[in-house]
Design an enzyme around this catalytic site. Structure first.
Site, PDB file in Angstrom:
ATOM      1  N   ARG A   1       5.943   6.707  -4.537  1.00 29.29           N
ATOM      2  CA  ARG A   1       5.018   5.940  -3.632  1.00 29.29           C
ATOM      3  C   ARG A   1       4.279   4.889  -3.939  1.00 29.29           C
ATOM      4  NH1 ARG A   1       1.561  11.156  -2.059  1.00 29.29           N
ATOM      5  NH2 ARG A   1       2.123  11.754  -4.258  1.00 29.29           N
TER       6      ARG A   1
ATOM      7  N   LYS B   1      -2.901   9.131  15.606  1.00 32.18           N
ATOM      8  CA  LYS B   1      -4.221   9.400  15.261  1.00 32.18           C
ATOM      9  C   LYS B   1      -5.120   8.280  16.106  1.00 32.18           C
ATOM     10  CE  LYS B   1      -3.270   9.959  10.600  1.00 32.18           C
ATOM     11  NZ  LYS B   1      -3.121   9.416   9.341  1.00 32.18           N
TER      12      LYS B   1
HETATM   13  C1  R5P Z   1       2.870   9.573   3.249  1.00 31.11           C
HETATM   14  O1  R5P Z   1       3.351   8.361   3.428  1.00 31.11           O
HETATM   15  C2  R5P Z   1       3.878  10.678   2.785  1.00 31.11           C
HETATM   16  O2  R5P Z   1       4.780  10.825   3.674  1.00 31.11           O
HETATM   17  C3  R5P Z   1       3.021  12.020   2.854  1.00 31.11           C
HETATM   18  O3  R5P Z   1       2.280  12.141   4.304  1.00 31.11           O
HETATM   19  C4  R5P Z   1       1.802  12.066   2.003  1.00 31.11           C
HETATM   20  O4  R5P Z   1       2.183  11.654   0.670  1.00 31.11           O
HETATM   21  C5  R5P Z   1       1.019  13.437   1.993  1.00 31.11           C
HETATM   22  O5  R5P Z   1      -0.134  13.341   1.057  1.00 31.11           O
HETATM   23  P1  R5P Z   1      -1.142  14.406   1.288  1.00 31.11           P
HETATM   24  O6  R5P Z   1      -0.538  15.952   1.147  1.00 31.11           O
HETATM   25  O7  R5P Z   1      -1.957  14.169   0.210  1.00 31.11           O
HETATM   26  O8  R5P Z   1      -2.021  14.104   2.485  1.00 31.11           O
END
Ligand code: R5P
Length: 296
Positions: free
Chosen positions: A102, A196
């Site tokens: 990421r 959203k």
């Molecule tokens: C974001 O682009 C990923 O696909 C996930 O949605 C994200 O990493 C989820 O993070 P969290 O569980 O902290 O909301």
């Protein structure tokens, strides 16, 4: 070592790091390969000690170790170094979850491109690299001089959700709608993504773009669940919109800071694959990884 230097061999050994022992065992079974015993310990200052037992000379070696959290990265680099000295025929490194994917760009001068740094370090002593459902496909290009491959976990997730009787697969956002579509194809049900809309400073509405969740058994599918914040918000909204049952599923269950408990408070079920071994692991990606190794 370059990929065009790799000699062919029929003899294969899987070396599992401590983050991926169960997947390594499953993978060895799928490949009909041996499973090398690895002793891993910690020095008093928490530095890692390891020793691979057995004779790997002339073998095709497959190292399996997820790169999350950071201590597992060090262990992977040590495993690669140990293997490099054992006279193997070739090395395939499998990081089932590629941590730092990421962090694939810098936003400010002076920052690293962390995914690239990790890719370069892993590339130094491997012929092939495999990961599963990598967060950003562009990351794969940083494995320079290495045959790098991103394996999909969607068939496993789809097959599992079909058995669970899922009736609708949702992506938490439009960016991942392809994932939800692939999973839904395997399940044989509809898919959609959540949109959203900010109503005010505190309230954000999340609704499916086109479909109605009312009375349906819904699965929210994401590549990574980290804090769980994304899925918790989505599940709360879907419940208000009348979803009958909500299952959260991800490939990579990072589950930072008590995320599993938070998710279980709002979802009926929470599942993940074994790219990160954890209490919600219900599917193995071993057969997809084995197939990719055998095809190459
Ligand atoms: C974001 O682009 C990923 O696909 C996930 O949605 C994200 O990493 C989820 O993070 P969290 O569980 O902290 O909301």
């Amino acid at each position: 070592m370059r990929t065009d230097d790799v000699p062919s061999t029929d003899s294969m050994q899987v070396v599992g790091g401590s983050a991926s022992r169960s997947l390594a065992k499953e993978l060895a079974g799928q490949l009909g390969a041996g499973l090398a015993h690895v002793e891993v310990a910690r020095f008093p200052d928490d530095e890692c000690y390891l020793r691979i037992e057995g004779d790997l000379a002339g073998e095709e070696v497959v190292i399996v170790q997820t790169t999350c959290p950071d201590r597992n990265i060090i262990e992977l680099l040590l495993l690669q170094d140990a293997v490099a000295d054992l006279g193997m025929a070739s090395v395939t490194t499998v990081a089932p979850y590629f941590g730092y994917a990421r962090q694939d760009k810098k936003f400010n001068e002076g920052e690293p491109v962390s995914a690239r740094a990790l890719a370069r370090a892993i590339s130094a002593t491997t012929d092939r690299f495999l990961t599963v459902d990598v967060h950003a496909a562009s990351v794969m290009s940083w494995f320079e001089g290495v045959d790098a491959h991103n394996v999909s976990g969607h068939a496993e997730i789809g097959g599992f959700l079909r058995e669970q009787g899922a009736e609708l697969v949702l992506s938490p956002d439009e960016g991942r709608r392809d994932n939800a579509e692939h999973v839904a194809e395997v399940v044989g049900c509809d898919s959609d993504f959540l949109v959203k809309e900010r109503l005010n400073g505190e309230t954000v509405m999340m609704t499916p773009k086109s479909l109605d969740v009312s009375g349906r058994k819904v699965a929210i599918v994401d590549d990574i669940i980290s804090t769980g914040g994304t899925i918790v918000r989505a599940a709360e909204q879907l419940r208000n919109q009348g979803a009958n049952e909500i299952t959260a599923v991800c490939t990579h269950g990072v589950f930072a800071g008590g995320a599993i408990a938070k998710l279980r408070a709002v979802c009926d079920e929470v599942y993940s694959t074994d790219t990160i071994e954890n209490p919600t692991t219900a599917m193995t990606v071993a057969s997809q990884i084995a197939r990719t190794i055998q095809e190459r």
